[in-house]
Design a protein around this motif. Structure first.
Motif, PDB file in Angstrom:
ATOM      1  N   SER A  69      -4.073 -25.302  51.352  1.00 51.28           N
ATOM      2  CA  SER A  69      -3.949 -23.945  50.811  1.00 51.28           C
ATOM      3  C   SER A  69      -2.483 -23.534  50.719  1.00 51.28           C
ATOM      4  CB  SER A  69      -4.729 -22.947  51.683  1.00 51.28           C
ATOM      5  OG  SER A  69      -4.215 -22.935  53.010  1.00 51.28           O
ATOM      6  N   ARG A  70      -1.575 -24.469  51.048  1.00 51.00           N
ATOM      7  CA  ARG A  70      -0.147 -24.182  50.950  1.00 51.00           C
ATOM      8  C   ARG A  70       0.316 -24.274  49.505  1.00 51.00           C
ATOM      9  NH1 ARG A  70       3.172 -27.910  53.210  1.00 51.00           N
ATOM     10  NH2 ARG A  70       1.562 -29.530  53.253  1.00 51.00           N
ATOM     11  N   CYS A  71       1.266 -23.430  49.123  1.00 48.01           N
ATOM     12  CA  CYS A  71       1.800 -23.464  47.767  1.00 48.01           C
ATOM     13  C   CYS A  71       3.247 -22.988  47.769  1.00 48.01           C
ATOM     14  CB  CYS A  71       0.967 -22.581  46.839  1.00 48.01           C
ATOM     15  SG  CYS A  71       1.487 -22.680  45.101  1.00 48.01           S
ATOM     16  N   PRO A  72       4.135 -23.649  47.024  1.00 46.54           N
ATOM     17  CA  PRO A  72       5.544 -23.246  46.990  1.00 46.54           C
ATOM     18  C   PRO A  72       5.823 -22.112  46.005  1.00 46.54           C
ATOM     19  CG  PRO A  72       5.246 -25.200  45.683  1.00 46.54           C
ATOM     20  CD  PRO A  72       3.905 -24.899  46.281  1.00 46.54           C
ATOM     21  N   LEU A  73       4.821 -21.745  45.186  1.00 46.48           N
ATOM     22  CA  LEU A  73       5.025 -20.707  44.178  1.00 46.48           C
ATOM     23  C   LEU A  73       4.504 -19.361  44.669  1.00 46.48           C
ATOM     24  CD1 LEU A  73       4.048 -22.544  40.852  1.00 46.48           C
ATOM     25  CD2 LEU A  73       6.155 -22.676  42.201  1.00 46.48           C
ATOM     26  N   LYS A  74       4.914 -18.326  43.958  1.00 37.92           N
ATOM     27  CA  LYS A  74       4.432 -16.965  44.228  1.00 37.92           C
ATOM     28  C   LYS A  74       3.996 -16.347  42.894  1.00 37.92           C
ATOM     29  CE  LYS A  74       7.404 -16.259  48.271  1.00 37.92           C
ATOM     30  NZ  LYS A  74       8.474 -15.418  48.903  1.00 37.92           N
ATOM     31  N   CYS A  75       2.981 -16.942  42.309  1.00 36.74           N
ATOM     32  CA  CYS A  75       2.534 -16.536  40.983  1.00 36.74           C
ATOM     33  C   CYS A  75       1.987 -15.113  41.006  1.00 36.74           C
ATOM     34  CB  CYS A  75       1.470 -17.496  40.470  1.00 36.74           C
ATOM     35  SG  CYS A  75       2.043 -19.201  40.342  1.00 36.74           S
ATOM     36  N   ARG A  76       2.322 -14.367  39.971  1.00 38.47           N
ATOM     37  CA  ARG A  76       1.917 -12.956  39.924  1.00 38.47           C
ATOM     38  C   ARG A  76       0.418 -12.801  39.703  1.00 38.47           C
ATOM     39  NH1 ARG A  76       5.504 -10.172  35.540  1.00 38.47           N
ATOM     40  NH2 ARG A  76       4.635  -8.261  36.449  1.00 38.47           N
ATOM     41  N   MET A  77      -0.246 -13.841  39.204  1.00 35.28           N
ATOM     42  CA  MET A  77      -1.686 -13.739  38.962  1.00 35.28           C
ATOM     43  C   MET A  77      -2.503 -14.322  40.107  1.00 35.28           C
ATOM     44  SD  MET A  77      -0.089 -16.331  37.466  1.00 35.28           S
ATOM     45  CE  MET A  77      -0.166 -18.092  37.160  1.00 35.28           C
ATOM     46  N   CYS A  78      -1.849 -14.766  41.175  1.00 34.00           N
ATOM     47  CA  CYS A  78      -2.556 -15.373  42.303  1.00 34.00           C
ATOM     48  C   CYS A  78      -3.058 -14.301  43.261  1.00 34.00           C
ATOM     49  CB  CYS A  78      -1.636 -16.339  43.030  1.00 34.00           C
ATOM     50  SG  CYS A  78      -2.426 -17.191  44.421  1.00 34.00           S
ATOM     51  N   ASN A  79      -4.193 -14.569  43.908  1.00 40.20           N
ATOM     52  CA  ASN A  79      -4.722 -13.573  44.846  1.00 40.20           C
ATOM     53  C   ASN A  79      -3.871 -13.430  46.090  1.00 40.20           C
ATOM     54  OD1 ASN A  79      -5.421 -15.744  46.554  1.00 40.20           O
ATOM     55  ND2 ASN A  79      -7.501 -15.839  45.746  1.00 40.20           N
ATOM     56  N   ASP A  86       8.712 -18.559  33.909  1.00 39.27           N
ATOM     57  CA  ASP A  86       9.354 -18.396  35.215  1.00 39.27           C
ATOM     58  C   ASP A  86       9.115 -17.016  35.811  1.00 39.27           C
ATOM     59  OD1 ASP A  86      10.266 -20.828  34.368  1.00 39.27           O
ATOM     60  OD2 ASP A  86      12.393 -20.412  34.649  1.00 39.27           O
ATOM     61  N   SER A  87       8.935 -16.007  34.955  1.00 43.02           N
ATOM     62  CA  SER A  87       8.719 -14.656  35.471  1.00 43.02           C
ATOM     63  C   SER A  87       7.290 -14.458  35.982  1.00 43.02           C
ATOM     64  CB  SER A  87       9.011 -13.615  34.384  1.00 43.02           C
ATOM     65  OG  SER A  87       8.072 -13.704  33.323  1.00 43.02           O
ATOM     66  N   ILE A  88       6.357 -15.281  35.490  1.00 41.93           N
ATOM     67  CA  ILE A  88       4.962 -15.178  35.924  1.00 41.93           C
ATOM     68  C   ILE A  88       4.686 -16.140  37.068  1.00 41.93           C
ATOM     69  CG2 ILE A  88       2.551 -15.495  35.228  1.00 41.93           C
ATOM     70  CD1 ILE A  88       3.448 -14.709  32.368  1.00 41.93           C
ATOM     71  N   ARG A  89       5.076 -17.397  36.886  1.00 46.73           N
ATOM     72  CA  ARG A  89       4.901 -18.393  37.947  1.00 46.73           C
ATOM     73  C   ARG A  89       6.205 -18.467  38.743  1.00 46.73           C
ATOM     74  NH1 ARG A  89       0.292 -21.117  37.575  1.00 46.73           N
ATOM     75  NH2 ARG A  89       1.012 -22.810  38.893  1.00 46.73           N
ATOM     76  N   VAL A  90       6.396 -17.483  39.591  1.00 44.51           N
ATOM     77  CA  VAL A  90       7.647 -17.315  40.337  1.00 44.51           C
ATOM     78  C   VAL A  90       7.889 -18.537  41.239  1.00 44.51           C
ATOM     79  CG1 VAL A  90       8.892 -15.845  41.956  1.00 44.51           C
ATOM     80  CG2 VAL A  90       7.349 -14.822  40.261  1.00 44.51           C
TER      81      VAL A  90
END
Length: 366
Positions: free
Chosen positions: A27-37, A133-137
């Motif tokens: 469940s680890r992820c390096p991104l901070k996507c704006r559409m992610c829960n 890049d602005s969405i998938r931070v």
């Protein structure tokens, strides 16, 4: 009936009980996507499935057409990803995952190809660096595209036809106008499949506003997708388009009748959207309203045999809801040949879906 999401990527095998198992390695992820829960929850779990626990799943894979090593995290971060792929291959299913591409390098790409992974999808949220890049931070589009190109070059160098590479593009109001450009990028990269998907798991007002389906600007969006479809045809690229018009479907594309999801903890759920690694109940926006929904799992495959979980009374009733809807759909299809029977059917006449699914956009066929 609508084809399941993962069925699009592999050919079915006759006689197998399951179409796809989605297995969350991390469940680890390096991104901070704006559409992610996870943007709504500061304490998002960071867990990995151990290799020993993963091996507990292996005996079941002989009855599965495809194993998708993906959940709410980035599978490339799992230290045993290559070994997991090899273990699945020995059991017979096709195996692959969707990735942000973060962390790929020449060595990792070579190892993935030599492990004979069957399919890999690369997630994009824009066809320009500014948008993506602005969405998938924390993702950088030029780096991601370079990694895809490196994959293609390594496949050619090693003379391996696999994995099949495709692009998965999440449609938002902020990026839908770049879809035609996406087709050009796919053509330049030698990508033969592009899959457009809708935003399903909506957890805040921004995400709810960004959905492209069911909005007043629908005609403009459809024109953009038609242009993309035309361009894809010119370049012989397979383009999978989602519906932008919500409507009742008998069985959602996740198809819980033949698919299931296993979390990094071993919990068995009908699909990934019913068991996010969030506090329960978790927040969900649906048709402009906010709901609290309990996480759903019917047992733990690290502690219980599949037969006991699959035949659990509550799990059986969950599937029976969809079986009844499927039966009604088949009756409606047959009624097209009989005008008298057709009069007895009306839109929205399917039996109710499971309670947990009533506020999920998947049940609307989008």
């Amino acid at each position: 009936m609508k084809k399941g999401f993962w069925q699009y990527f592999f050919q079915g095998s006759a006689g197998k009980d399951f179409s796809a198992w989605q297995v969350e390695l991390t469940s680890r992820c390096p991104l901070k996507c704006r559409m992610c829960n996870r943007v709504e929850y500061e304490e998002f779990p960071r867990k990995d499935m151990s290799l020993d626990n993963f091996k507990r799943l292996l005996p079941y894979f002989k009855d599965v057409e495809a194993v998708v090593l993906e959940g709410w995290g980035e599978s490339l971060l799992h230290k045993n990803l290559i070994e997991c792929i090899r273990l699945v291959k020995k059991e017979g299913p096709q195996v692959g995952f969707v990735t942000s591409g973060k962390g790929l390098n020449e060595t990792y790409i070579c190892e993935l190809i030599q492990a004979e992974v069957d399919f890999i999808g690369f997630s994009l949220a824009g066809a320009t660096s500014k948008t993506h890049d602005s969405i998938r931070v924390n993702s950088h589009l030029p780096t991601l595209l370079n990694n895809i190109q490196a994959f293609q070059e390594m496949k050619a160098r090693l003379k391996f036809p696999a994995p099949r590479l495709h692009i998965v593009y999440l449609l938002l109001k902020e990026n839908i106008r770049e879809v035609p450009l996406l087709i050009k990028i796919a053509q330049e990269l030698g990508i033969e499949e592009v899959v457009l998907i809708n935003l399903i798991h909506v957890t805040n007002a921004w995400q709810d506003e960004q959905k492209v389906f069911g909005h007043q600007g629908l005609k403009d969006f459809e024109k953009i997708l038609e242009e993309a479809k035309r361009k894809a045809g010119e370049h012989k690229i397979k383009l999978k388009l989602p519906s932008l018009s919500p409507g009742d479907v008998p069985v959602c594309a996740e198809n819980p009748l033949r698919n299931l999801y296993i979390s990094s903890d071993g919990e068995v759920s009908p699909c990934v959207y019913l068991n996010p690694p969030l506090p329960t109940p978790f927040k969900r926006f649906f048709q402009g309203k906010e709901f609290l929904v309990d996480r759903v799992n019917f047992g733990n495959l690290f502690r219980e045999p599949l037969q006991g979980i699959w035949n659990d009374r509550n799990y059986v009733e969950f599937r029976n809801c969809f079986e009844r809807r499927k039966k009604k759909y088949e009756e409606m299809a047959l009624s097209l040949l009989d005008p008298d029977k057709r009069k007895g059917f009306s839109e929205g006449c399917f039996p109710d879906p499971p309670e947990f699914c009533k506020t999920c956009h998947k049940i609307l066929g989008v």
